[in-house]
Scaffold this active site. Sequence first.
Site, PDB file in Angstrom:
ATOM      1  N   GLY A 198       1.005  -1.113  -0.053  1.00  0.00           N
ATOM      2  CA  GLY A 198      -0.150   0.105  -0.111  1.00  0.00           C
ATOM      3  C   GLY A 198       0.979   1.223  -0.054  1.00  0.00           C
ATOM      4  N   GLY A 200      -0.062   4.333   0.314  1.00  0.00           N
ATOM      5  CA  GLY A 200      -0.918   5.525   0.638  1.00  0.00           C
ATOM      6  C   GLY A 200      -0.275   6.236   1.688  1.00  0.00           C
ATOM      7  N   VAL A 201      -0.944   6.975   2.343  1.00  0.00           N
ATOM      8  CA  VAL A 201       0.014   7.978   3.363  1.00  0.00           C
ATOM      9  C   VAL A 201       0.692   7.368   4.468  1.00  0.00           C
ATOM     10  N   GLU A 221       2.208  -1.400  -4.559  1.00  0.00           N
ATOM     11  CA  GLU A 221       0.780  -0.776  -4.639  1.00  0.00           C
ATOM     12  C   GLU A 221      -0.180  -1.482  -5.453  1.00  0.00           C
ATOM     13  N   SER A 287      -0.243  -1.534   4.906  1.00  0.00           N
ATOM     14  CA  SER A 287      -1.088  -0.340   5.069  1.00  0.00           C
ATOM     15  C   SER A 287      -1.717  -0.082   3.850  1.00  0.00           C
ATOM     16  N   ARG A 290      -7.941   1.803   6.472  1.00  0.00           N
ATOM     17  CA  ARG A 290      -8.174   1.519   7.897  1.00  0.00           C
ATOM     18  C   ARG A 290      -9.710   1.191   7.893  1.00  0.00           C
ATOM     19  N   ALA A 338      -7.395  13.472  11.574  1.00  0.00           N
ATOM     20  CA  ALA A 338      -7.516  13.740  13.078  1.00  0.00           C
ATOM     21  C   ALA A 338      -8.196  15.157  13.219  1.00  0.00           C
ATOM     22  N   HIS A 462       9.582  38.378   2.589  1.00  0.00           N
ATOM     23  CA  HIS A 462      10.567  37.907   1.907  1.00  0.00           C
ATOM     24  C   HIS A 462      11.786  37.868   2.815  1.00  0.00           C
TER      25      HIS A 462
HETATM   26  P1  FAD Z   1      -9.187   7.268  17.281  1.00  0.00           P
HETATM   27  O1  FAD Z   1      -8.146   8.260  17.368  1.00  0.00           O
HETATM   28  O2  FAD Z   1      -9.058   6.142  16.709  1.00  0.00           O
HETATM   29  O3  FAD Z   1      -9.708   7.183  18.799  1.00  0.00           O
HETATM   30  C1  FAD Z   1     -10.588   6.164  19.133  1.00  0.00           C
HETATM   31  C2  FAD Z   1     -10.419   5.832  20.687  1.00  0.00           C
HETATM   32  O4  FAD Z   1     -11.484   5.332  21.154  1.00  0.00           O
HETATM   33  C3  FAD Z   1      -9.110   5.201  20.716  1.00  0.00           C
HETATM   34  O5  FAD Z   1      -8.509   5.797  22.150  1.00  0.00           O
HETATM   35  C4  FAD Z   1      -9.829   3.644  21.460  1.00  0.00           C
HETATM   36  O6  FAD Z   1      -9.200   3.093  22.222  1.00  0.00           O
HETATM   37  C5  FAD Z   1     -11.198   4.097  22.021  1.00  0.00           C
HETATM   38  N1  FAD Z   1     -12.374   3.267  21.949  1.00  0.00           N
HETATM   39  C6  FAD Z   1     -12.593   2.424  21.040  1.00  0.00           C
HETATM   40  N2  FAD Z   1     -13.791   1.914  21.525  1.00  0.00           N
HETATM   41  C7  FAD Z   1     -13.961   1.972  22.559  1.00  0.00           C
HETATM   42  C8  FAD Z   1     -14.840   1.447  23.684  1.00  0.00           C
HETATM   43  N3  FAD Z   1     -15.905   0.697  23.296  1.00  0.00           N
HETATM   44  N4  FAD Z   1     -14.839   2.130  25.028  1.00  0.00           N
HETATM   45  C9  FAD Z   1     -13.741   3.140  25.104  1.00  0.00           C
HETATM   46  N5  FAD Z   1     -13.175   3.458  24.301  1.00  0.00           N
HETATM   47  C10 FAD Z   1     -13.194   2.840  22.999  1.00  0.00           C
HETATM   48  N6  FAD Z   1      -4.403  11.939  10.790  1.00  0.00           N
HETATM   49  C11 FAD Z   1      -4.038  13.237  10.622  1.00  0.00           C
HETATM   50  O7  FAD Z   1      -4.887  14.164  10.493  1.00  0.00           O
HETATM   51  N7  FAD Z   1      -2.637  13.693  10.494  1.00  0.00           N
HETATM   52  C12 FAD Z   1      -1.627  12.733  10.595  1.00  0.00           C
HETATM   53  O8  FAD Z   1      -0.519  12.992  10.497  1.00  0.00           O
HETATM   54  C13 FAD Z   1      -2.183  11.365  10.788  1.00  0.00           C
HETATM   55  N8  FAD Z   1      -0.940  10.376  10.775  1.00  0.00           N
HETATM   56  C14 FAD Z   1      -1.461   9.038  11.053  1.00  0.00           C
HETATM   57  C15 FAD Z   1      -0.550   8.145  11.065  1.00  0.00           C
HETATM   58  C16 FAD Z   1      -0.908   6.848  11.288  1.00  0.00           C
HETATM   59  C17 FAD Z   1       0.419   5.832  11.398  1.00  0.00           C
HETATM   60  C18 FAD Z   1      -2.201   6.702  11.541  1.00  0.00           C
HETATM   61  C19 FAD Z   1      -2.413   5.144  11.717  1.00  0.00           C
HETATM   62  C20 FAD Z   1      -3.153   7.466  11.442  1.00  0.00           C
HETATM   63  C21 FAD Z   1      -2.944   8.853  11.272  1.00  0.00           C
HETATM   64  N9  FAD Z   1      -3.515   9.808  10.970  1.00  0.00           N
HETATM   65  C22 FAD Z   1      -3.337  10.838  10.866  1.00  0.00           C
HETATM   66  C23 FAD Z   1      -5.194   9.360  11.188  1.00  0.00           C
HETATM   67  C24 FAD Z   1      -5.777   9.889  12.707  1.00  0.00           C
HETATM   68  O9  FAD Z   1      -5.002   9.060  13.522  1.00  0.00           O
HETATM   69  C25 FAD Z   1      -7.151   9.600  12.909  1.00  0.00           C
HETATM   70  O10 FAD Z   1      -7.951   9.917  11.625  1.00  0.00           O
HETATM   71  C26 FAD Z   1      -7.676   9.886  14.094  1.00  0.00           C
HETATM   72  O11 FAD Z   1      -6.982   9.330  15.358  1.00  0.00           O
HETATM   73  C27 FAD Z   1      -9.071   9.492  14.049  1.00  0.00           C
HETATM   74  O12 FAD Z   1      -9.611   9.985  15.592  1.00  0.00           O
HETATM   75  P2  FAD Z   1     -10.950   9.312  16.154  1.00  0.00           P
HETATM   76  O13 FAD Z   1     -11.170  10.445  17.567  1.00  0.00           O
HETATM   77  O14 FAD Z   1     -12.146   9.362  15.358  1.00  0.00           O
HETATM   78  O15 FAD Z   1     -10.491   8.041  16.536  1.00  0.00           O
HETATM   79  P1  NAI Z   2      -4.538   4.732   2.354  1.00  0.00           P
HETATM   80  O1  NAI Z   2      -5.783   4.485   2.059  1.00  0.00           O
HETATM   81  O2  NAI Z   2      -3.788   6.101   2.388  1.00  0.00           O
HETATM   82  O3  NAI Z   2      -3.541   3.939   1.572  1.00  0.00           O
HETATM   83  C1  NAI Z   2      -3.890   2.393   0.983  1.00  0.00           C
HETATM   84  C2  NAI Z   2      -3.116   2.238  -0.073  1.00  0.00           C
HETATM   85  O4  NAI Z   2      -3.097   0.799  -0.206  1.00  0.00           O
HETATM   86  C3  NAI Z   2      -3.771   2.614  -1.271  1.00  0.00           C
HETATM   87  O5  NAI Z   2      -2.888   3.393  -2.243  1.00  0.00           O
HETATM   88  C4  NAI Z   2      -4.468   1.579  -1.964  1.00  0.00           C
HETATM   89  O6  NAI Z   2      -4.641   1.545  -3.412  1.00  0.00           O
HETATM   90  C5  NAI Z   2      -3.481   0.488  -1.547  1.00  0.00           C
HETATM   91  N1  NAI Z   2      -4.155  -0.882  -1.556  1.00  0.00           N
HETATM   92  C6  NAI Z   2      -5.274  -1.231  -0.831  1.00  0.00           C
HETATM   93  N2  NAI Z   2      -5.559  -2.667  -1.007  1.00  0.00           N
HETATM   94  C7  NAI Z   2      -4.245  -3.241  -1.371  1.00  0.00           C
HETATM   95  C8  NAI Z   2      -3.820  -4.383  -1.763  1.00  0.00           C
HETATM   96  N3  NAI Z   2      -4.555  -5.594  -1.620  1.00  0.00           N
HETATM   97  N4  NAI Z   2      -2.573  -4.510  -2.437  1.00  0.00           N
HETATM   98  C9  NAI Z   2      -1.727  -3.433  -2.543  1.00  0.00           C
HETATM   99  N5  NAI Z   2      -2.281  -2.296  -2.233  1.00  0.00           N
HETATM  100  C10 NAI Z   2      -3.474  -2.091  -1.803  1.00  0.00           C
HETATM  101  O7  NAI Z   2      -4.215   4.006   3.679  1.00  0.00           O
HETATM  102  P2  NAI Z   2      -3.296   3.769   4.610  1.00  0.00           P
HETATM  103  O8  NAI Z   2      -1.800   4.283   4.260  1.00  0.00           O
HETATM  104  O9  NAI Z   2      -3.063   2.529   5.470  1.00  0.00           O
HETATM  105  O10 NAI Z   2      -3.819   5.045   5.844  1.00  0.00           O
HETATM  106  C11 NAI Z   2      -4.901   4.896   6.500  1.00  0.00           C
HETATM  107  C12 NAI Z   2      -5.351   6.227   6.648  1.00  0.00           C
HETATM  108  O11 NAI Z   2      -4.859   6.771   7.795  1.00  0.00           O
HETATM  109  C13 NAI Z   2      -5.256   7.266   5.677  1.00  0.00           C
HETATM  110  O12 NAI Z   2      -5.920   7.188   4.455  1.00  0.00           O
HETATM  111  C14 NAI Z   2      -5.526   8.605   6.357  1.00  0.00           C
HETATM  112  O13 NAI Z   2      -6.715   8.857   6.537  1.00  0.00           O
HETATM  113  C15 NAI Z   2      -4.963   8.377   7.563  1.00  0.00           C
HETATM  114  N6  NAI Z   2      -3.348   8.643   7.667  1.00  0.00           N
HETATM  115  C16 NAI Z   2      -3.227  10.043   7.668  1.00  0.00           C
HETATM  116  C17 NAI Z   2      -2.040  10.580   7.654  1.00  0.00           C
HETATM  117  C18 NAI Z   2      -1.680  11.995   7.432  1.00  0.00           C
HETATM  118  O14 NAI Z   2      -2.567  12.828   7.442  1.00  0.00           O
HETATM  119  N7  NAI Z   2      -0.705  12.302   7.228  1.00  0.00           N
HETATM  120  C19 NAI Z   2      -0.759   9.782   7.945  1.00  0.00           C
HETATM  121  C20 NAI Z   2      -0.952   8.310   7.958  1.00  0.00           C
HETATM  122  C21 NAI Z   2      -2.480   7.899   7.988  1.00  0.00           C
END
Ligand code: FAD
Ligand code: NAI
Length: 483
Positions: A198, A200-201, A221, A287, A290, A338, A462
């Site tokens: 994957g 993606g991001v 990918e 990756s 999600r 987020a 600038h």
């Molecule tokens: P979450 O942050 O997932 O929080 C949900 C919470 O609910 C968790 O603490 C969980 O434990 C709790 N929970 C779940 N079920 C229950 C239950 N039944 N009872 C009690 N608690 C529960 N987004 C960005 O905008 N910028 C970024 O740079 C970015 N980087 C990322 C990097 C990675 C590696 C990943 C995986 C994601 C990234 N994201 C980024 C995406 C971002 O993390 C999510 O979009 C964001 O966390 C979503 O917020 P949320 O509050 O919906 O859920």
């Molecule tokens: P993603 O949706 O960004 O990328 C997934 C990639 O995997 C896509 O390019 C898709 O075509 C590919 N893919 C899907 N199934 C596949 C398969 N079977 N074989 C090969 N390729 C396949 O998802 P990712 O990277 O897992 O991140 C999840 C989400 O977390 C993002 O969409 C984003 O919303 C959030 N995130 C945000 C960040 C930021 O804002 N900087 C950083 C990291 C995550």
Amino acid sequence: MSKQFDVIVIGGGPGGYIAAIRAAQLGFNVACVDEWENATGGPALGGTCTNVGCIPSKALLQSSEHFEQAGHHFADHGINVSGLSLDIGKMLGRKDTVVKQNNDGVVYLFKKNKVTFFHGSASFASAKDAQYELKFAPSKSGAQAAKPEEVITGKHIIVATGSVARALPGAPFDEEMILSNVGALRMATVPKKLCLIGSGVIGLEMGSVWRRLGADVTVLEGLPTFLGAVDQQIAKEAHKAFTKQGLKIELGVKVGDIKVAGNSVSVAYVDAKGNAQKLEADKLVVSIGRVANTAGLAPEAVGLVLDERGAIVVDGDCKTNLPNVWAIGDVVRGPMLAHKAEEEGVAVAERIAGQHGHVNFNTIPWVIYTHPEIAWVGQTEEQLKAAGRAYRAGSFPFLANGRARALGDTTGMVKMLADAATDEILGVHIVGPMASELIAECVVAMEFRASSEDIARICHAHPSLSEATKEAALAVDKRTLNF
Ligand code: FAD
Ligand code: NAI
């Protein structure tokens, strides 16, 4: 008698904790339940974002970028480094400290705003007398381990339970050899060969971290197009930069069997030309997106409707099918970001208070924190073409920007798209240094429905990277001054 609240938020990620704080600011008696545990079983508020997402990934991106700069680019500035070495344990420790500072920050904010925090999991039990009863099971390993389950009651429920990584069929995450974001952020040694599925991001951010630290990284990918959702001129520029850095990206592959044998993981795939291939790696990061997390929520107990992909069904205002039950963030439709979750949290709290909370989905910025960074807001050129919208495009390369030259960071461009008739800005796409910060001006401009001429007429400091945004706006009218 159960504990009663006006609003109970399930989930303490960026959606949930911000919703709880805003509801408390509006005068409600608010509780937030979150189950995330730190290494010692204590609470770790902040959700995916703080614990295994935005924050730790940005900490490692920063550390690994320092390493890359010191190893490969300091010499350009006349700074010679000898004996450069990597202390991965310390790097991961710093990342964990940054995470803890953010966890503790949310605990402080809850105290400051008088939000009652329950550490453990919540599930729906019943709906009666215009209230919802939730079963609260305290975290088993923390200070609350001995506490019994209890029922808490709320008039309004905001579900913010987030998302979890999607696994490939037949290859469940073990976080040792087959890693999700969780394992990808805590590898104790740098793998010699790392495969990510994957591009993606997460694939690009995590691939960049481990490549900079010395891994030989291949990203597989499925789609034939690189970053299909990104403006393709920007995506092509980014692809060129990543490839030059040594990130191997294979597009259009079909992943087959994944097998773990000892300390090696093999990935069978068919490449874009139809040839069968096999990649042996020390670790595999999957990756591929999600999925909404409703495990343990017991939506069926109250008839809360989910869609076919498991996300909670909501309308444009984050209302579910149940009165006074709301859902926000990753657990509902829309981008999994987020800041999107936060905006929905604020809007829902305000709607509960009878106000007119609003989220503008057209101006949610996206950022990919690679180097160069990629950031955008609004529509891509491909989307405008598909919609048959008449537009004018202007772009400006960082190569012609004085600050970028001084930084030694001239890859990329700012590209602006504006309506052909009204000149309203329809999208801005950036690949280059500090794109994450530069995009903020463009978001503000679009929120105020500015024209490209508005940006072109504004005085920008600038030398600054933001001058590239002004020049891109000038380019829409074919009158750049510095290119
Ligand atoms: P979450 O942050 O997932 O929080 C949900 C919470 O609910 C968790 O603490 C969980 O434990 C709790 N929970 C779940 N079920 C229950 C239950 N039944 N009872 C009690 N608690 C529960 N987004 C960005 O905008 N910028 C970024 O740079 C970015 N980087 C990322 C990097 C990675 C590696 C990943 C995986 C994601 C990234 N994201 C980024 C995406 C971002 O993390 C999510 O979009 C964001 O966390 C979503 O917020 P949320 O509050 O919906 O859920
Ligand atoms: P993603 O949706 O960004 O990328 C997934 C990639 O995997 C896509 O390019 C898709 O075509 C590919 N893919 C899907 N199934 C596949 C398969 N079977 N074989 C090969 N390729 C396949 O998802 P990712 O990277 O897992 O991140 C999840 C989400 O977390 C993002 O969409 C984003 O919303 C959030 N995130 C945000 C960040 C930021 O804002 N900087 C950083 C990291 C995550």
